[in-house]
Design an enzyme around this catalytic site. Structure first.
Site, mmCIF file in Angstrom:
data_model
loop_
_atom_site.group_PDB
_atom_site.id
_atom_site.type_symbol
_atom_site.label_atom_id
_atom_site.label_comp_id
_atom_site.label_asym_id
_atom_site.label_seq_id
_atom_site.Cartn_x
_atom_site.Cartn_y
_atom_site.Cartn_z
ATOM 1 C CG ASN A 179 -16.021 5.316 10.860
ATOM 2 O OD1 ASN A 179 -16.958 4.963 11.576
ATOM 3 N ND2 ASN A 179 -15.349 4.469 10.114
ATOM 4 C CB THR A 205 -13.825 11.181 10.456
ATOM 5 O OG1 THR A 205 -14.078 9.778 10.505
ATOM 6 C CG2 THR A 205 -12.666 11.532 11.371
ATOM 7 N N GLY A 207 -16.144 11.327 6.273
ATOM 8 C CA GLY A 207 -15.721 11.086 4.893
ATOM 9 C C GLY A 207 -15.551 12.393 4.129
ATOM 10 C CD GLU A 209 -21.036 15.649 3.375
ATOM 11 O OE1 GLU A 209 -21.605 16.624 3.867
ATOM 12 O OE2 GLU A 209 -20.957 15.419 2.150
ATOM 13 C CG ASP A 233 -6.743 3.371 -1.816
ATOM 14 O OD1 ASP A 233 -7.700 3.027 -1.097
ATOM 15 O OD2 ASP A 233 -5.608 2.864 -1.740
ATOM 16 C CG ASP A 239 -5.625 4.394 9.917
ATOM 17 O OD1 ASP A 239 -6.589 4.408 10.694
ATOM 18 O OD2 ASP A 239 -5.295 3.385 9.252
HETATM 19 P P1 ATP Z 1 -10.910 4.947 6.200
HETATM 20 O O1 ATP Z 1 -11.370 3.710 6.928
HETATM 21 O O2 ATP Z 1 -11.333 5.012 4.754
HETATM 22 O O3 ATP Z 1 -9.473 5.258 6.398
HETATM 23 P P2 ATP Z 1 -12.651 6.219 8.051
HETATM 24 O O4 ATP Z 1 -13.885 5.451 7.762
HETATM 25 O O5 ATP Z 1 -11.928 5.928 9.311
HETATM 26 O O6 ATP Z 1 -11.661 6.182 6.840
HETATM 27 P P3 ATP Z 1 -13.710 8.736 7.062
HETATM 28 O O7 ATP Z 1 -14.658 9.555 7.844
HETATM 29 O O8 ATP Z 1 -14.211 8.020 5.857
HETATM 30 O O9 ATP Z 1 -12.997 7.770 8.104
HETATM 31 O O10 ATP Z 1 -12.479 9.650 6.569
HETATM 32 C C1 ATP Z 1 -11.583 10.259 7.486
HETATM 33 C C2 ATP Z 1 -11.259 11.654 7.026
HETATM 34 O O11 ATP Z 1 -10.647 11.585 5.735
HETATM 35 C C3 ATP Z 1 -12.468 12.571 6.852
HETATM 36 O O12 ATP Z 1 -12.792 13.222 8.067
HETATM 37 C C4 ATP Z 1 -11.968 13.545 5.798
HETATM 38 O O13 ATP Z 1 -11.209 14.558 6.417
HETATM 39 C C5 ATP Z 1 -11.037 12.675 4.946
HETATM 40 N N1 ATP Z 1 -11.736 12.173 3.754
HETATM 41 C C6 ATP Z 1 -12.298 10.950 3.573
HETATM 42 N N2 ATP Z 1 -12.871 10.853 2.352
HETATM 43 C C7 ATP Z 1 -12.659 12.037 1.734
HETATM 44 C C8 ATP Z 1 -13.000 12.584 0.449
HETATM 45 N N3 ATP Z 1 -13.668 11.866 -0.457
HETATM 46 N N4 ATP Z 1 -12.608 13.853 0.181
HETATM 47 C C9 ATP Z 1 -11.918 14.597 1.074
HETATM 48 N N5 ATP Z 1 -11.578 14.133 2.306
HETATM 49 C C10 ATP Z 1 -11.943 12.889 2.632
#
Ligand code: ATP
EC number: 2.7.1.15
Length: 290
Positions: A179, A205, A207, A209, A233, A239
């Protein structure tokens, strides 16, 4: 082909409390629920829901058979989950009325895997199968070495982040998923931006975006926006993304197609409360009209 996922299995124990307890305080919870969690289990469920064959390599204690049964129900191959004389990994999650939480995590059986167990599981792997791992078990480096030697695709979701652990496996990886925070931490530790890492494919990743894919063979970087959804949530979104991504690649999709599918699955996941139990299936993802 098959995905062998060396990963954690946790019981997520949720307690609703009027406020987070202070030192010496005993507090009655107003509600309790138990869910299946752990990054490893979440990714195995996501891969299975995405119609991949996924063998989970992991461990529980005698108190964790329910988790194994649930993984089996979700279509994960659980033959290489062993029962050890340890507690099943678990998270005690207190959530107060404002939604603030405090978490105690006990890795238990997740960090007590043996090389013999790992070797027995990977002995079944064939050239072109995938080896996936995260940072909530032991035996990561041993697994990556064995998998690489067997001609498997070696994929790592570097969470929870540990700079030394990532650096020790970097030369063995075909795919790294981070991430944005982890990518920044890795850059601080190595001085290397994601596109400069010695790994063929790096997916960061971002979020809401979406994500960015860097391919070092072509030198190309490409952005993939996420569908706009109302988040409920975000737990397990990352994952779900990784499980779907690996399932797509394992089923022969080119990277952009596998990423697009993963982004749609993760977008559905953020609209749902819960972790492994609510990961969308392929039909939900195909039906998403965004
Ligand atoms: P988490 O720990 O919350 O499971 P992370 O920190 O490992 O997630 P993020 O980059 O926050 O990773 O999210 C992973 C993927 O989930 C993003 O690349 C996106 O495709 C999707 N995602 C996360 N938040 C959103 C959102 N608000 N709207 C649409 N897709 C999202």
């Amino acid at each position: 082909m098959t995905i062998f996922n060396l990963g954690s299995i946790n019981a997520d124990l949720f307690y609703r409390v009027p406020h987070l307890p202070g030192p010496g305080e005993t507090l009655a919870a107003t509600a309790f629920s138990r869910g299946l969690g752990g990054k490893g289990a979440n990714m195995s469920v996501a891969a299975a829901r995405a119609a991949a064959r996924c063998v989970h390599v992991g461990a529980v204690g005698a108190d964790g058979r329910w988790a194994v049964e649930r993984l089996t129900e979700y279509g994960v191959d659980t033959r290489h989950i062993v029962t050890l004389d340890e507690a099943t990994g678990h998270a005690i999650i207190a959530v107060d009325e404002g939604g603030e939480n405090a978490i105690i995590l006990h890795p238990g059986a997740n960090r007590a895997l043996s090389e013999t167990h790992l070797a027995a599981a990977l002995a079944e792997a064939r050239d072109g199968d995938t080896f996936l791992f995260q940072n909530e078990t032991n035996m990561q480096r041993e697994g990556a070495e064995r998998a690489s030697a067997r001609g498997m695709r070696v994929a790592y979701a570097a969470a929870p982040f540990d700079a030394a652990a990532v650096q020790s496996v970097l030369p063995l990886l075909d795919l790294l998923v981070l991430n944005a925070v982890e990518a920044a931490q890795l850059q601080a530790a190595t001085g290397l931006a994601p596109e400069a890492l010695p790994v063929r494919d790096v997916v960061v990743t971002l979020g809401a975006e979406g994500c960015r894919w860097h391919n070092t063979d072509s030198g190309e970087s490409r952005d993939f926006p996420a569908p706009k959804v109302e988040p409920v949530d975000t737990t397990g979104a990352g994952d779900t993304f990784t499980g779907y991504l690996l399932a797509g690649l394992d089923r022969g999709m080119p990277m952009p197609q596998a990423i697009s599918q993963a982004i749609r699955a993760a977008a559905i996941m953020v609209t749902r409360q819960g972790t492994a139990d609510v990961i969308p299936d392929l039909k939900d993802v195909q039906d998403l009209s965004l």
